[in-house]
Scaffold this motif. Structure first.
Motif, PDB file in Angstrom:
ATOM      1  N   HIS A  82       0.843  -1.202   0.000  1.00  0.00           N
ATOM      2  CA  HIS A  82       0.000   0.000   0.000  1.00  0.00           C
ATOM      3  C   HIS A  82       0.879   1.254   0.000  1.00  0.00           C
ATOM      4  O   HIS A  82       0.525   2.258  -0.641  1.00  0.00           O
ATOM      5  CB  HIS A  82      -0.941   0.016   1.206  1.00  0.00           C
ATOM      6  N   GLU A  83       2.008   1.194   0.701  1.00  0.00           N
ATOM      7  CA  GLU A  83       2.938   2.328   0.670  1.00  0.00           C
ATOM      8  C   GLU A  83       3.462   2.550  -0.742  1.00  0.00           C
ATOM      9  O   GLU A  83       3.613   3.695  -1.191  1.00  0.00           O
ATOM     10  CB  GLU A  83       4.093   2.072   1.647  1.00  0.00           C
ATOM     11  N   ARG A 100       1.907   1.675  -3.601  1.00  0.00           N
ATOM     12  CA  ARG A 100       0.810   2.202  -4.419  1.00  0.00           C
ATOM     13  C   ARG A 100       0.507   3.652  -4.066  1.00  0.00           C
ATOM     14  O   ARG A 100       0.207   4.464  -4.946  1.00  0.00           O
ATOM     15  CB  ARG A 100      -0.429   1.331  -4.224  1.00  0.00           C
ATOM     16  N   THR A 101       0.574   3.983  -2.775  1.00  0.00           N
ATOM     17  CA  THR A 101       0.344   5.361  -2.340  1.00  0.00           C
ATOM     18  C   THR A 101       1.389   6.293  -2.956  1.00  0.00           C
ATOM     19  O   THR A 101       1.063   7.393  -3.421  1.00  0.00           O
ATOM     20  CB  THR A 101       0.396   5.463  -0.801  1.00  0.00           C
ATOM     21  N   ARG A 102       2.626   5.829  -2.993  1.00  0.00           N
ATOM     22  CA  ARG A 102       3.704   6.638  -3.579  1.00  0.00           C
ATOM     23  C   ARG A 102       3.439   6.886  -5.062  1.00  0.00           C
ATOM     24  O   ARG A 102       3.668   7.995  -5.565  1.00  0.00           O
ATOM     25  CB  ARG A 102       5.047   5.924  -3.380  1.00  0.00           C
ATOM     26  N   LYS A 106       0.196   9.282  -5.343  1.00  0.00           N
ATOM     27  CA  LYS A 106       0.432  10.660  -4.897  1.00  0.00           C
ATOM     28  C   LYS A 106       1.469  11.390  -5.745  1.00  0.00           C
ATOM     29  O   LYS A 106       1.587  12.618  -5.660  1.00  0.00           O
ATOM     30  CB  LYS A 106       0.872  10.671  -3.423  1.00  0.00           C
ATOM     31  N   THR A 142      -6.446  -2.597  -1.074  1.00  0.00           N
ATOM     32  CA  THR A 142      -6.150  -1.179  -1.312  1.00  0.00           C
ATOM     33  C   THR A 142      -7.418  -0.340  -1.190  1.00  0.00           C
ATOM     34  O   THR A 142      -7.380   0.781  -0.665  1.00  0.00           O
ATOM     35  CB  THR A 142      -5.540  -0.993  -2.708  1.00  0.00           C
ATOM     36  N   ILE A 178      -5.586   6.977   1.870  1.00  0.00           N
ATOM     37  CA  ILE A 178      -4.466   7.850   1.502  1.00  0.00           C
ATOM     38  C   ILE A 178      -4.801   9.244   2.030  1.00  0.00           C
ATOM     39  O   ILE A 178      -5.842   9.808   1.686  1.00  0.00           O
ATOM     40  CB  ILE A 178      -4.273   7.890  -0.029  1.00  0.00           C
ATOM     41  N   ASP A 179      -3.961   9.759   2.885  1.00  0.00           N
ATOM     42  CA  ASP A 179      -4.186  11.084   3.495  1.00  0.00           C
ATOM     43  C   ASP A 179      -5.594  11.208   4.085  1.00  0.00           C
ATOM     44  O   ASP A 179      -6.276  12.235   3.909  1.00  0.00           O
ATOM     45  CB  ASP A 179      -3.950  12.199   2.467  1.00  0.00           C
ATOM     46  N   THR A 235      -9.034   5.063  -0.644  1.00  0.00           N
ATOM     47  CA  THR A 235      -8.240   5.195  -1.872  1.00  0.00           C
ATOM     48  C   THR A 235      -9.073   5.635  -3.069  1.00  0.00           C
ATOM     49  O   THR A 235      -8.649   6.492  -3.854  1.00  0.00           O
ATOM     50  CB  THR A 235      -7.527   3.869  -2.182  1.00  0.00           C
ATOM     51  N   TYR A 255      -9.877   9.280  -2.799  1.00  0.00           N
ATOM     52  CA  TYR A 255      -8.681  10.090  -3.059  1.00  0.00           C
ATOM     53  C   TYR A 255      -8.414  10.181  -4.563  1.00  0.00           C
ATOM     54  O   TYR A 255      -8.149  11.266  -5.096  1.00  0.00           O
ATOM     55  CB  TYR A 255      -7.470   9.497  -2.332  1.00  0.00           C
TER      56      TYR A 255
END
Length: 296
Positions: free
Chosen positions: A51-52, A54-56, A59, A77, A82-83, A87, A90
């Motif tokens: 997930h980190e 995919r988040t990277r 974003k 996911t 995210i934030d 997901t 976002y």
């Protein structure tokens, strides 16, 4: 169904990013990203790491609606944030990118030259959660290795049977009967597959819509006539084991076919890259895939 999202997928310029590696393929995706299996002790730690990753990607300034129409998510996911936003929310609210969900549970054993999808006994519950999470559509994958008409018919029948269930929930299914790019029978498989797809499309009601996801065909523009079918919103192509360069070159020859790449999209991205290096590599990949999708 979100009509703004429907119009974006139907007419927008860009491609669909596949970020949907599931339990079985996640370790390989992490390894390509530079995260070794000894970096996590259990499945939950693995899912946190992916997930980190995919988040990277999501974003990153390179991952934006100028080039990307939609993104396919894995169930895990979809349920993460995210934030502070789920997901899918976002993606749409912050990025203008339409969210899809992978719903299949993997492939059954090879039979009649194909691998059907494993049973999905809890699909309705998953679809209800997808609707609650503001998902637009779904994706499900089968695999065809041989030019066996009986097997190919079973694949297409199953895809459309599940697809109807998805349509009834107000979601748009991505029908994905992947063809093995290494099969000696690839061209013959695609001929049978197109016939079966046309047969099934003819059974859909006027307002029943699907997206088709196919391997890039051996014969250039082979699926063009499917684009004319009123039930087909879009036809997208998977990279299917080709390198990003090869996938882009083959895709660029096919009018109307846009990418839905997974591994080819993330090619060259690593955990150890600085944010500047990561964004630069991702931007280069996204622009290349966009060009192959849009500028024919």
């Amino acid at each position: 169904m979100n009509l703004e999202q429907l119009e974006r997928i139907r007419t927008g310029k860009g491609f669909i990013a596949a970020l949907d590696q599931s339990g079985g393929s996640t370790p390989k995706a992490l390894l390509l990203y530079g995260v070794k299996e000894n970096s996590y002790a259990n499945e939950e730690e693995m899912y946190v790491l992916v997930h980190e990753m995919r988040t990277r990607i999501i974003k990153s300034s390179a991952f934006n609606a100028e080039y990307i129409l939609g993104a396919i998510l894995f169930e895990n996911t979809m349920d993460r944030k995210i934030d502070g936003e789920y997901t899918a929310d976002y993606l749409w609210k912050q990025k203008g990118i339409v969210p899809f969900l992978k719903v299949d549970k993997g492939l059954a054993d090879l039979s009649d030259g194909v691998q059907l999808m494993k049973p999905m006994p809890n699909l309705n519950d998953l679809l209800k959660r997808a609707v609650d999470r503001n998902i637009f559509g779904t994706k499900m994958r089968s695999f065809i290795k041989e030019a066996n008409r009986n097997g190919i018919k079973k694949v297409v029948d199953q895809q459309f049977e599940v697809g109807k269930q998805i349509i009834e929930m107000g979601l748009v299914p991505i029908i994905e009967p992947e063809v093995d790019i290494n099969s000696e029978d690839k061209e013959a498989i695609e001929k049978i597959l197109k016939e079966e797809l046309l047969t099934k499309l003819s059974t859909l009601g006027e307002n029943e819509k699907v997206i088709l996801k196919v391997s890039i065909p051996s014969v250039t523009n082979f699926y063009s006539d499917l684009l004319e079918d009123s039930h087909v919103i879009r036809i997208v192509a998977l990279s299917g084991g080709y390198s990003q360069m090869d996938a882009n070159q083959k895709l660029a020859l096919n009018q109307g076919l846009i990418a839905s790449f997974s591994r080819a999209l993330a090619e060259g991205l690593t955990f150890s890259q600085s944010n500047e290096e990561f964004d630069s590599m991702l931007a280069k990949s996204i622009k290349g895939i966009y060009e192959a999708s849009v500028n024919k």
